[in-house]
Design a protein around this motif. Structure first.
Motif, short mmCIF file in Angstrom:
data_model
loop_
_atom_site.label_atom_id
_atom_site.label_comp_id
_atom_site.label_asym_id
_atom_site.label_seq_id
_atom_site.Cartn_x
_atom_site.Cartn_y
_atom_site.Cartn_z
N ALA A 337 0.84 -1.20 0.00
CA ALA A 337 0.00 0.00 0.00
C ALA A 337 0.87 1.25 0.00
O ALA A 337 0.62 2.21 -0.75
CB ALA A 337 -0.92 -0.01 1.22
N PHE A 338 1.90 1.26 0.83
CA PHE A 338 2.82 2.40 0.93
C PHE A 338 3.48 2.69 -0.42
O PHE A 338 3.43 3.82 -0.93
CB PHE A 338 3.87 2.06 1.99
CG PHE A 338 4.95 3.09 2.20
CD1 PHE A 338 4.72 4.21 2.97
CD2 PHE A 338 6.22 2.90 1.67
CE1 PHE A 338 5.73 5.15 3.19
CE2 PHE A 338 7.24 3.81 1.89
CZ PHE A 338 6.99 4.94 2.65
N TRP A 339 4.06 1.66 -1.02
CA TRP A 339 4.80 1.87 -2.26
C TRP A 339 3.89 2.11 -3.46
O TRP A 339 4.21 2.88 -4.37
CB TRP A 339 5.76 0.71 -2.53
CG TRP A 339 6.91 0.72 -1.55
CD1 TRP A 339 7.14 -0.15 -0.53
CD2 TRP A 339 7.95 1.69 -1.49
NE1 TRP A 339 8.27 0.21 0.16
CE2 TRP A 339 8.79 1.34 -0.41
CE3 TRP A 339 8.27 2.83 -2.24
CZ2 TRP A 339 9.92 2.07 -0.06
CZ3 TRP A 339 9.39 3.57 -1.90
CH2 TRP A 339 10.22 3.19 -0.82
N ALA A 396 1.80 9.08 0.28
CA ALA A 396 1.35 7.74 -0.12
C ALA A 396 -0.17 7.63 0.02
O ALA A 396 -0.83 7.05 -0.86
CB ALA A 396 2.05 6.68 0.72
N ARG A 397 -0.73 8.16 1.10
CA ARG A 397 -2.19 8.11 1.28
C ARG A 397 -2.88 8.88 0.16
O ARG A 397 -3.88 8.41 -0.40
CB ARG A 397 -2.58 8.67 2.64
CG ARG A 397 -4.08 8.87 2.82
CD ARG A 397 -4.45 9.20 4.23
NE ARG A 397 -4.57 8.00 5.04
CZ ARG A 397 -5.69 7.31 5.20
NH1 ARG A 397 -6.80 7.68 4.58
NH2 ARG A 397 -5.72 6.24 5.96
N ASP A 398 -2.37 10.06 -0.17
CA ASP A 398 -2.97 10.84 -1.26
C ASP A 398 -2.91 10.08 -2.57
O ASP A 398 -3.86 10.11 -3.37
CB ASP A 398 -2.26 12.19 -1.40
CG ASP A 398 -2.55 13.14 -0.23
OD1 ASP A 398 -3.52 12.88 0.52
OD2 ASP A 398 -1.79 14.13 -0.08
N GLY A 399 -1.78 9.39 -2.81
CA GLY A 399 -1.65 8.60 -4.04
C GLY A 399 -2.64 7.47 -4.10
O GLY A 399 -3.21 7.17 -5.16
N LEU A 400 -2.89 6.82 -2.95
CA LEU A 400 -3.88 5.74 -2.92
C LEU A 400 -5.29 6.29 -3.12
O LEU A 400 -6.10 5.68 -3.82
CB LEU A 400 -3.78 4.99 -1.59
CG LEU A 400 -2.50 4.15 -1.39
CD1 LEU A 400 -2.47 3.58 0.03
CD2 LEU A 400 -2.41 3.02 -2.41
N ARG A 401 -5.60 7.40 -2.49
CA ARG A 401 -6.92 8.00 -2.67
C ARG A 401 -7.18 8.33 -4.13
O ARG A 401 -8.28 8.14 -4.66
CB ARG A 401 -7.03 9.27 -1.83
CG ARG A 401 -7.34 9.02 -0.36
CD ARG A 401 -7.41 10.34 0.38
NE ARG A 401 -7.77 10.17 1.78
CZ ARG A 401 -7.44 11.01 2.74
NH1 ARG A 401 -6.72 12.09 2.46
NH2 ARG A 401 -7.80 10.78 3.99
N ALA A 402 -6.13 8.82 -4.81
CA ALA A 402 -6.29 9.19 -6.21
C ALA A 402 -6.61 7.97 -7.08
O ALA A 402 -7.22 8.11 -8.13
CB ALA A 402 -5.02 9.88 -6.72
#
Length: 449
Positions: A337-339, A396-402
């Motif tokens: 998830a992080f990467w 990383a959280r913003d990237g996952l949300r996107a």
């Protein structure tokens, strides 16, 4: 690595052919996938010892055979099952019997979680009647090096002889460490370069966030990640943060030049591994194998050799993030998830690159050397690593949300670590000082999966 009968025997005719091999991994964004690998220590419930391969009470071989009965195909080495394959995933053995799941390439991190849950359930069903369970921590908390068994893989015999010549802790790396690793794709050469530079720069941060190995031979140490320390003292010819990645003009061809000069371990011919530790791949291409000039380099040999380059992030036909201790199942899933959040969203990738801009290779290497002891208390770029962690985890959280798939919920455990500064290693040290009264053996009950 190749297994008997799998090698590509295509002759190598040029260095360009090797760069093209890497380039062939480039994929359009819609085909990008996520792969997750993790290792864990098997242990006997009655005495906490590591099960041997052919333990008469039921050992590693019995576990592989039991799992194979659930629809996996065995991988054999001289007739011994040493791994399993099914649906683009594999179960394999590390040198000391650590059991590894190399997950199938999947479209999202939720699928990684489902795969992990299924794997652990299958493993428990087979192992529990044998009195065996599994411990996911970065360094074995009890066993001495001499206590660990060796698995019957031909290539491990070659590495066992070679490792003490090039690093004082190479055998500990083989026998007493476990990691979680995330594998991600790249779009083209430029994208590969950006991803590789960013992930190498942040690998020491990953080492700190996932630290889970503060114990050695039944006692607390000064380290939060002994696995991380072991990797600073293992074969410098093929480990760490290679400076070539950050040089102007870096790309597939430059990485080939670096890998060509890494000493070899072996080649496979007719189902057997042949010792090649006296040469580099560059010399192998030019002259054949020392003492066996009739053995000439093939693309299968190249693919095998690339897997023996142990840089903190390894370039293959995808990128492998290799800097983290294994931990709880939640932390195993948090790793991809992080990467994924950092590298599969353009805005997140750019934000990450901006954050590490100005970090020199020397500073990254210093950080890598300090993190095993200091963890998030280390500093980089004039900031505490804990402050950097908060920023990177937010990116990383913003990237996952996107991505719009709800994967950000799987980042929660590492978000908690970045906010509190309390890693898995800190948690286990606190348990040791208080509830356990110094009895490190208690970790086997509390952390077993």
């Amino acid at each position: 690595m190749s297994n008997p009968g799998e090698a590509d025997l295509t002759p190598i005719t040029s260095v360009r052919q090797l760069a093209d091999w890497f380039a062939a991994g480039s994929k359009p964004r819609g085909d990008w996938r996520i792969g997750t690998e993790h290792e864990k220590f098997g242990f006997r419930r009655d005495d906490l010892s590591a099960p041997t391969y052919d333990d008469p009470r039921g050992g590693i071989r019995a576990i592989l055979e039991g799992v194979a009965a659930k629809g996996w195909e065995p991988i054999l080495d001289r007739g011994n099952p040493i791994g399993l394959v099914r649906d683009n995933a594999s179960v394999s053995l590390e040198p000391g019997g650590q059991t590894e799941l190399s997950g199938a390439p999947v479209a999202d991190v939720h699928a990684t979680k489902r795969e992990l849950d299924s794997h652990l359930a299958e493993l428990r069903e087979v192992a529990e009647p044998l009195g065996i369970a599994f411990l996911p921590v970065g360094f074995h908390p009890l066993a001495r090096r001499a206590d660990m068994p060796w698995m019957p893989k031909q290539r491990y015999a070659i590495m066992r002889d070679y490792m003490p010549r090039v690093g004082e802790l190479g055998l500990d790396m083989m026998l007493r460490t476990c990691t979680v690793q995330s594998n991600l794709d790249f779009g083209d050469e430029n994208d590969m370069v950006e991803k590789l530079r960013l992930s190498l720069a942040l690998q020491p941060l990953s080492t700190a966030l996932w630290a889970s190995s503060p114990f050695r031979e039944g006692a607390a140490t000064d380290f939060l990640t002994l696995r991380g320390e072991v990797w600073t003292r293992t074969d410098p010819d093929r480990t760490g943060i290679p400076s070539v990645v950050f040089e102007e003009g870096f790309g597939f061809a430059r990485f080939v030049e670096y890998v060509l000069d890494v000493p070899m371990y072996f080649v496979m011919r007719e189902g057997a591994f042949v010792d090649a530790t006296s040469t580099s791949f560059r010399r192998f291409m030019a002259d054949g194998l020392p003492g066996r000039p009739e053995i000439r380099a093939t693309m299968g040999d190249w693919a095998d050799h690339v897997t023996t380059v142990f840089t903190d992030v390894r370039l293959k036909r995808f990128l492998e993030m290799r800097g983290a201790d294994v931990g709880s199942p939640e932390m195993i899933v948090a790793h991809p998830a992080f990467w994924t959040g950092l590298l599969y969203d353009d805005a997140a990738q750019k934000a990450g690159l901006e954050l590490v801009r100005g970090w020199s290779v020397e500073e990254m290497r210093r950080l890598r050397a300090e993190v095993p002891k200091l963890g998030l208390r280390a500093t980089v770029g004039g900031r505490s690593l804990r402050d950097v962690a908060r920023d990177v985890v937010r990116i990383a959280r913003d990237g996952l949300r996107a991505r719009g798939l709800g994967e950000e919920v799987l980042l929660a455990p590492v978000e908690a670590i970045a906010e509190s500064g309390m890693t898995q290693a800190d948690h286990w040290l606190e348990r040791s000082r208080t509830v356990w009264n110094g009895d490190v053996r208690r970790i086997f009950d509390e952390a077993a999966v």
